[in-house]
Design a protein around this motif. Structure first.
Motif, PDB file in Angstrom:
ATOM      1  N   THR A  49       0.805  -0.713   0.454  1.00  0.00           N
ATOM      2  CA  THR A  49       0.350  -0.085   0.392  1.00  0.00           C
ATOM      3  C   THR A  49       0.960   1.306   0.002  1.00  0.00           C
ATOM      4  OG1 THR A  49      -1.939  -1.510   1.673  1.00  0.00           O
ATOM      5  CG2 THR A  49      -2.084   0.910   1.174  1.00  0.00           C
TER       6      THR A  49
ATOM      7  N   ASN B 202      -2.101   7.349   0.352  1.00  0.00           N
ATOM      8  CA  ASN B 202      -2.982   6.504  -0.746  1.00  0.00           C
ATOM      9  C   ASN B 202      -4.346   5.629  -0.015  1.00  0.00           C
ATOM     10  OD1 ASN B 202      -3.898   3.319  -1.570  1.00  0.00           O
ATOM     11  ND2 ASN B 202      -2.100   2.815  -2.142  1.00  0.00           N
TER      12      ASN B 202
ATOM     13  N   SER C  37      -6.066   0.119   1.849  1.00  0.00           N
ATOM     14  CA  SER C  37      -5.335  -0.504   2.230  1.00  0.00           C
ATOM     15  C   SER C  37      -5.580  -1.972   1.894  1.00  0.00           C
ATOM     16  CB  SER C  37      -5.806  -0.047   3.858  1.00  0.00           C
ATOM     17  OG  SER C  37      -6.939  -0.291   4.669  1.00  0.00           O
TER      18      SER C  37
ATOM     19  N   THR D 190      -7.491   0.507  -2.918  1.00  0.00           N
ATOM     20  CA  THR D 190      -6.005   0.859  -3.003  1.00  0.00           C
ATOM     21  C   THR D 190      -5.016   1.241  -4.195  1.00  0.00           C
ATOM     22  OG1 THR D 190      -5.851  -0.589  -0.904  1.00  0.00           O
ATOM     23  CG2 THR D 190      -3.652  -0.808  -1.651  1.00  0.00           C
TER      24      THR D 190
END
Length: 674
Positions: free
Chosen positions: A193, A212, A215, A221
């Motif tokens: 990630t 980001n 996750s 992601t």
């Protein structure tokens, strides 16, 4: 860890580094005056080391000003990164490695003073074998070295510290107006990630610039980021395999928008390639009439309209963008046809390419590095029978100078030029490949090596190939076939290889052998099949499925158990879904996978087999060959030889391993082909 040379050997490294530039570049011949002075009197059979050594020079790049260049040079099994002034003086060996633990993966100039280098090495996390990368920074004169620029933060609370990123060299942008920083993506907080950080290339200090949005396995992601030419993060590519999601940030906006979401197994979708200097323009690869083509999107308009830039009715344009810093423009694309090609749509770039081609006629010439002002360019040049050579082209003075040769012992007049061939498989599918005849031999009834490529989602081209030239130098013709599943011929042709390992993909190779025999090219009683990686698998399946066709088989790093291969891929992000689609499912397809796994077909193999594998291979674990040896023993097969190399990886990155593989192949094949 690779380090700057600091002992008396430095002088030995630097002495004669690049004798072709010991004089000032500007004093060398005018454009068009380059001669092809081939050495005379070479022996008919060159030594193994001439083919199996690492290339004398592996990469050359100009500094931004063009006053200096850096060279990745191999010598005596070691690799050294060298910097040197164009004038031929002020040379320094700045990073060296003996390739026993670490390999220099790439290098790049950040400024005229500072360079970055990515290194790779084999590693394991738990029981999973993996490849790791790290980032080195060093000054042009070898001072100021930072052997690990990315240092994880140690735990300082109950919440712990940074995650140790597996891949620490993923630089996504160099900043022309900021020579002290680059943008880099790192998964410091959560595995797989990555966020984007502004990295100080002197101190290693990292400043978060993009977080980001997802996750773990979330569809939100992002796995890879892309910045525009001004250094602003504008594209994110990620998703939950097999679903791929592409997000973009329109010009002048702080908000992210979804550009595409697609099942990457069922369709090719789109692939962002990079920005033009104009931050509105994003280039992508997408489908056009069954082939990859190049489009550009205008992110400055709400509807983000798409415009076709380049397409080929017969080939995928699946290469990389060519960006000219001196023109501040994307000027073309590189791709593979019969050979590696470049296609320019910018008129100025076309004129420069024409001048280079005029100076080096009859060759494939590709500009691979340029000064920021466009005055000086590094050109790689070669033919199907000439190993790559490096030249400097000075546009202002209309001069071209040979800089270095990758394999100076392999002269073009001693090598063999492959010819393009085409034939139809038993089901009518048209296949293409290459036929190489030993120099000076009558092209009839020749002993032949069938040499399937790896991947299998790769392809062979007409470009110079060390393996085929080595075989031909020993008096053996070589047949290379782009069997179904190979890339470059469109989506339909590539998908024709899905889940057809050991079946139609194998038939394509057998049909190629029959074609060569029927044409009178090959001696039906003297054919062996040799390959690495997937090619090694195909070699073993060849002697198991069609034993009467081949006298012997050589497998380097070949997978032998497809269920093991599929099972292993579940540990790697994105590979589990791809493995299921391309190879098959571990349980529901078990009968087919077992029937097409050489390790379970050992009882059908009655031809001599040579197996070679590196114990440090993280792509195809050495267990595949070890298990194959056990299976051959249980089947009572005695005509096999197994060589295991403790430090060898999947790519034979160490020179001693390459030389050993070529020597073993030569001795083995001589027995059955001569």
């Amino acid at each position: 860890m690779p380090s700057r040379t600091s002992d008396p050997r430095t002088a030995a490294w630097l002495k004669g580094i690049l004798p072709c530039v010991s004089a000032a570049v500007f004093g060398l011949p005018l454009l068009g005056a380059v001669t092809n002075a081939l050495a005379e009197g070479h022996p008919a059979r060159l030594p193994v080391e001439a083919f199996a050594g690492l290339p004398r020079v592996a990469s050359v790049k100009f500094s931004p000003s063009g006053k200096y260049f850096a060279v990745l040079r191999n010598q005596g099994g070691q690799t050294v990164l060298i910097t040197q002034a164009v004038s031929g003086v002020d040379a320094h060996a700045v990073v060296t490695t003996d390739n026993s633990e670490y390999f220099i993966n790439w290098f790049e100039w950040v400024s005229d003073e500072r360079l970055l280098a990515g290194i790779r090495f084999a590693h394991s996390r738990g029981r999973v074998e993996s490849g790791e990368t790290r980032l080195i920074a060093v000054n042009r004169d070898g001072t100021g070295e930072s052997q690990e620029l990315i240092k994880p933060k140690a735990p300082d609370s109950i919440f712990g510290g940074d995650h140790l990123s597996q891949l620490q060299d993923r630089v996504i942008a160099y900043l022309p107006d900021d020579p002290k920083h680059v943008l880099i993506e790192l998964d410091k907080r959560l595995p797989n990630t990555p966020n984007v950080y502004l990295l100080d290339v002197y101190t290693g200090t990292q400043t978060l610039v993009q977080t980001n949005p997802g996750s773990g396995a979330s569809i939100r992601t992002i796995r890879h980021w892309m910045a525009d030419r001004q250094g602003r993060v504008r594209v994110g590519i990620g998703g939950r395999p097999p679903m791929t999601r592409v997000i973009v940030r329109p010009t002048g906006s702080d908000e992210w928008q979804e550009l595409a979401e697609f099942d990457s197994i069922k369709e090719r979708g789109i692939v962002p390639l990079g920005f033009d200097y104009n931050p509105d323009i994003l280039y992508i690869r997408a489908m056009h009439e069954g082939r990859w083509a190049i489009f550009k999107l205008d992110l400055g308009k709400p509807e983000m309209p798409r415009e076709l830039v380049a397409a080929d009715p017969d080939n995928d344009l699946a290469g990389q963008l060519i960006y000219a810093r001196w023109l501040r423009s994307v000027v073309g694309v590189s791709y593979a046809e019969n050979e590696l090609r470049t296609r320019y749509w910018d008129k100025q770039a076309q004129r420069i390419q024409a001048r280079v081609n005029e100076a080096l006629p009859g060759r494939r010439n590709v500009i691979v590095s340029s000064s920021d002002d466009g005055r000086r360019h590094v050109v790689v040049s070669g033919t199907s029978s000439q190993a790559t050579q490096y030249y400097i082209f000075d546009r202002e003075h209309d001069r071209v100078v040979k800089l270095a040769e990758t394999y100076p012992d392999l002269r073009a007049d001693a090598m063999s030029a492959p010819e393009s061939v085409a034939f139809r498989a038993r089901d009518g599918l048209e296949l293409h490949g290459y036929w190489t005849v030993p120099k000076g031999r009558d092209p009839r009834e020749l002993p032949m090596v069938v040499f399937p490529h790896g991947g299998p989602w790769a392809r062979d081209t007409e470009s110079f190939n060390l393996w085929t030239q080595f075989f031909a130098s020993r008096g053996w013709a070589v047949l290379q076939i782009n069997f179904r599943g190979s890339r470059g011929y469109g989506e339909e042709f590539e998908r024709a290889g899905f889940q057809r390992w050991g079946l139609e993909m194998q038939d394509d190779l057998a049909d190629g052998v029959q074609w060569a025999i029927q044409q009178g090219f090959a001696n039906a009683g003297r054919v062996c099949i040799v390959g690495g990686s997937y090619g090694g698998y195909a070699a073993l399946m060849g002697v198991a499925r069609t034993p009467d066709l081949y006298r012997c088989a050589v497998s380097f790093a070949g997978p032998t158990d497809l269920r093991m291969l599929v099972d292993d891929q579940r540990f790697y992000l994105g590979l589990e879904a791809a493995g299921d689609a391309r190879i098959g499912r571990w349980w529901s397809d078990r009968d087919r996978l077992n029937a097409t796994s050489p390790v379970l077909q050992a009882g059908k193999i009655h031809r001599p087999v040579l197996l070679l594998h590196g114990a440090s291979d993280v792509i195809v674990p050495v267990a595949h060959s070890r298990d194959m040896v056990d299976a051959l023993k249980r089947a009572g097969h005695e005509a096999f030889r197994y060589i295991e190399m403790p430090l060898a990886d999947h790519w034979l990155s160490r020179e001693p391993d390459r030389v050993q593989v070529f020597r073993e192949m030569e001795q083995f094949l001589k027995t059955y082909l001569d």
